[in-house]
Design a protein around this motif. Structure first.
Motif, short mmCIF file in Angstrom:
data_model
loop_
_atom_site.label_atom_id
_atom_site.label_comp_id
_atom_site.label_asym_id
_atom_site.label_seq_id
_atom_site.Cartn_x
_atom_site.Cartn_y
_atom_site.Cartn_z
N THR B 243 0.89 -1.08 0.00
CA THR B 243 -0.27 0.00 0.00
C THR B 243 0.90 1.27 -0.05
N THR B 244 0.35 2.32 -0.50
CA THR B 244 1.13 3.67 -0.59
C THR B 244 0.69 4.34 0.65
N ASP B 245 1.68 5.27 1.06
CA ASP B 245 1.30 6.12 2.16
C ASP B 245 2.32 7.40 1.89
N ALA B 246 2.31 8.18 3.02
CA ALA B 246 2.98 9.52 2.72
C ALA B 246 4.35 9.30 2.75
N GLU B 247 4.99 8.31 3.25
CA GLU B 247 6.40 8.01 3.22
C GLU B 247 6.72 6.98 2.08
N GLY B 248 6.00 6.45 1.39
CA GLY B 248 6.40 5.53 0.29
C GLY B 248 5.54 4.37 0.07
N ILE B 249 6.14 3.29 -0.15
CA ILE B 249 5.24 2.21 -0.37
C ILE B 249 5.47 1.06 0.83
N ARG B 250 4.52 0.73 1.49
CA ARG B 250 4.61 -0.18 2.78
C ARG B 250 4.45 -1.60 2.28
N LEU B 251 5.54 -2.60 2.28
CA LEU B 251 5.46 -4.05 2.14
C LEU B 251 5.73 -4.48 3.69
N GLY B 252 4.71 -4.83 4.24
CA GLY B 252 4.94 -5.36 5.73
C GLY B 252 5.61 -4.45 6.52
N SER B 253 6.72 -4.66 7.24
CA SER B 253 7.55 -3.61 7.96
C SER B 253 8.53 -3.19 7.06
N SER B 254 8.52 -3.33 5.92
CA SER B 254 9.56 -2.74 4.82
C SER B 254 8.99 -1.61 4.33
N LEU B 255 9.98 -0.77 3.70
CA LEU B 255 9.35 0.37 3.15
C LEU B 255 10.11 0.67 1.76
N LEU B 256 9.59 1.19 0.70
CA LEU B 256 10.19 1.72 -0.58
C LEU B 256 10.01 3.21 -0.67
N ARG B 257 11.00 3.80 -0.29
CA ARG B 257 10.88 5.51 -0.20
C ARG B 257 10.07 6.07 -1.46
N ASP B 258 10.45 5.59 -2.60
CA ASP B 258 10.04 5.98 -3.90
C ASP B 258 8.96 5.43 -4.44
#
Lengths: 265, 361
Positions: B243-258
């Motif tokens: 899912t996307t949020d203000a910080e980037g893309i959330r995959l479980g506890s991981s994050l993709l900033r862009d």
């Protein structure tokens, strides 16, 4: 098999080729054949039998090949009743067929009555008491097996072999003669020989249909044996039938063996 | 040579839509693959071009003239089938010569052409053999020669190598490509084997349920699959629900900033090729790396294939150079994607290329 078939057959052949002399010794002679063929009806009946056989086998093939071809390639719903009708005679005993044909085609039969009541026509001549009657009966009996063998042969030619021939430029006629027919040659050979054997040795139909003379050999042989009690003549007729059938049977066996070998069985 | 145009081609079988308004233009001398799973309509499309099926709608043109009304035996196409289609009662020579003879070609020319055809497929000297005396690979080569000697405007191939073993398949594939290049023949090849499509084609049409999902050159199809189906079908691909949020893309506890400009609060699928997940450099913030629990390591000769689990997200595949194996410590490895695709709706995906923070391979 040796005990039940080969031995009695060999015994019969031996019987017809020998005679017992006055001193009790056995000698080789063709006497029984000579006297047999001196009978006024022996040769005419043999020709008659062969003629009926060839005509019946030819008609069967000409009639059944288009049916088998249709059944193999048709995707129409109509093929279901056609298949049923083609196989139906298999489930009717020969004697029933013979009487049904007499009722249907014979004098005062259904055809004659229907023609008369519809058109007032009285000229119907029944084929039942003629050689044609035998041919009609034997054709009716032979249709199922002929259609089955030919359909089986045709289904061994897969669609993609036909399509690839179309693809390189063959039209319908070329596909048939150059691709399909060469691959079903053996099935055709098998059906011709099987039908020959069946028709040549037919008994019930020729006994009940056709005229009193000439007679087909099965019928003729039975007459010699039971009617007149000429045992030797009947046996000679049987050996002649056997030899002709064996010759045709060899063709059949060769076709089957070749087919197996080609398939690498 | 010739250009093939497939124009809104459609085929219905009763209520089933086998081919649904497809459009392909195969340029003169081009090699195009139709790639798709079984039942996607690719063979039906090819059979319509060869003339064995009649289109429900649409048109097929060769050099801008329609061939739809022409029967198969008069079409300027030649086909190599999936099944072995050499006629068993004819020798190799007779099989290849059959089409030439039907065209009324002179005997001497037939003989020369058949010899050339056999030479082209590497089977000189096999003229007198019967198909039953040939291996599957040889039979398909003869079938190829049989098609080529007719000098068709369009060569059609319907999974011709699918019944052969893997090694032979690769060899024949290379041979086919060489022959096609040499003759410059316009070719349409149907296959379900993505490796075959990638290695042979100038362009690939990926088909699904009767429609073309993507039509592009192999590297584009591989790098930027137009849809999730193509992404999953071509090559190995990791697909993660996110899912996307203000910080980037959330995959479980991981994050993709862009998040590549995708709106926030959207459900998306992130697609990453296994070779584009690389061990993270030490300087990368931990939340931007993915910790993978490695469950299985396979040595595939020139690289390693790791199967593992991205915590809270799902299974993951990684291809590592053998030299990078030291990064796997106690069954765990931290990786970061160098490039990923974000699929958020039916439109084309957003591509994000991320170069910094990556260790050298």
């Amino acid at each position: 098999m040796a005990l039940l078939i080969v031995y009695p057959a060999a015994l019969s052949v031996f019987d017809t080729l020998t005679a017992t002399s006055a001193d009790g010794s056995t000698r080789f002679t063709l006497e029984s054949y000579v006297t047999f063929f001196q009978l006024p009806d022996a040769l005419p009946n043999l020709w008659f039998t062969l003629r009926i056989t060839v005509v019946t086998v030819t008609i069967l093939f000409a009639l059944c090949f288009p049916i088998a071809y249709y059944l193999r390639f048709s995707t129409s719903q109509l093929s279901v009743p056609v298949r049923f009708l083609a196989l139906f005679p298999m489930f009717v005993p020969g004697i029933v067929t013979a009487f049904a044909l007499i009722r249907f085609l014979g004098d005062n039969g259904w055809i004659e009555n229907i023609l008369f009541s519809l058109t007032g026509w009285e000229g119907w001549v029944s084929p039942i008491a003629k050689p044609q009657g035998i041919v009609i009966g034997l054709v009716w009996e032979g249709v199922p097996v002929t259609v089955l063998v030919l359909t089986a042969g045709l289904s061994q030619v897969p669609n993609h072999l036909i399509e690839s021939a179309r693809d390189v430029g063959a039209n319908g006629r070329q596909v048939f003669f150059r691709i399909i027919f060469p691959q079903i040659r053996r099935s055709v050979m098998i059906v011709l020989t099987l039908n020959f054997l069946g028709v040549f040795g037919a008994f019930t139909i020729p006994l009940l249909l056709g005229g009193a003379s000439p007679q087909m050999y099965g019928h003729y042989m039975a007459n010699r044996l039971y009617g007149i009690g000429q045992y030797t003549h009947a046996q000679t007729a049987a050996v002649i039938m056997f030899l002709i059938s064996a010759a045709v049977g060899t063709l059949y066996v060769r076709s089957v063996v070749n087919q197996r070998m080609e398939k690498g069985e | 040579m010739a250009k093939l145009t497939i124009d809104t081609l459609t085929k219905h079988f009763g209520s089933v839509v086998a081919v649904d308004r497809i459009n392909i233009e195969v340029e003169d001398g081009e090699f195009v693959c139709i790639l798709g799973p079984s039942g996607c309509g690719k063979s039906t499309a090819l059979r319509m071009i060869a003339g064995f099926e009649h289109p429900t709608e649409g048109d097929i043109r060769i050099d801008d003239s329609s061939i739809v009304a022409i029967p198969p035996n008069k079409r300027p196409t030649a086909m190599v089938f999936q099944k072995y289609t050499l006629w068993p009662h004819m020798t190799v020579y007779e099989n290849i010569a059959f089409g030439l003879k039907l065209r009324g070609t002179a005997d001497a020319t037939v003989r020369r052409t058949v010899e050339e055809g056999l030479e082209l497929v590497g089977l000189s000297g096999y003229e007198k053999r019967y198909p039953s005396q040939l291996s599957g690979g040889q039979q398909q080569r003869v079938a190829l020669a049989r098609a080529i000697v007719l000098e068709p405007k369009i060569l059609l191939l319907d999974e011709p190598f699918s019944s052969l073993d893997a090694l032979l398949r690769v060899r024949l594939r290379e041979e086919l490509k060489r022959i096609q290049r040499r003759l410059g023949i316009t070719t349409l090849f149907v296959t379900h084997d993505q490796e075959e499509a990638l290695s042979l084609s100038d362009r690939i049409a990926v088909m699904r349920e009767g429609q073309i999902e993507q039509l592009a050159d192999p590297s584009t199809v591989y790098a930027r699959p137009r849809s999730l189906f193509v992404a999953d079908f071509i090559g190995d691909m990791n697909l993660f629900e996110a899912t996307t949020d203000a910080e980037g893309i959330r995959l479980g506890s991981s994050l993709l900033r862009d998040s590549g400009g995708v709106e926030v609060d959207r459900k998306v699928t992130v697609a990453v090729r296994p070779e584009e997940l690389v061990p993270a450099a030490t300087g990368v913030p931990p939340e931007e790396t993915w910790e993978i629990a490695v469950e299985q390591t396979m040595d595939l000769g020139h690289y390693l294939k790791l199967l593992g689990e991205l915590t809270g997200v799902g299974p993951v595949k990684i291809y590592l150079p053998k030299s990078a194996h030291a990064n796997v410590v106690k069954g765990r490895v931290r990786v970061t994607p160098t490039r990923y695709l974000i699929y958020s709706n039916a439109d084309a995906p957003v591509e994000v290329v991320k170069r910094p923070h990556v260790v050298a391979r």
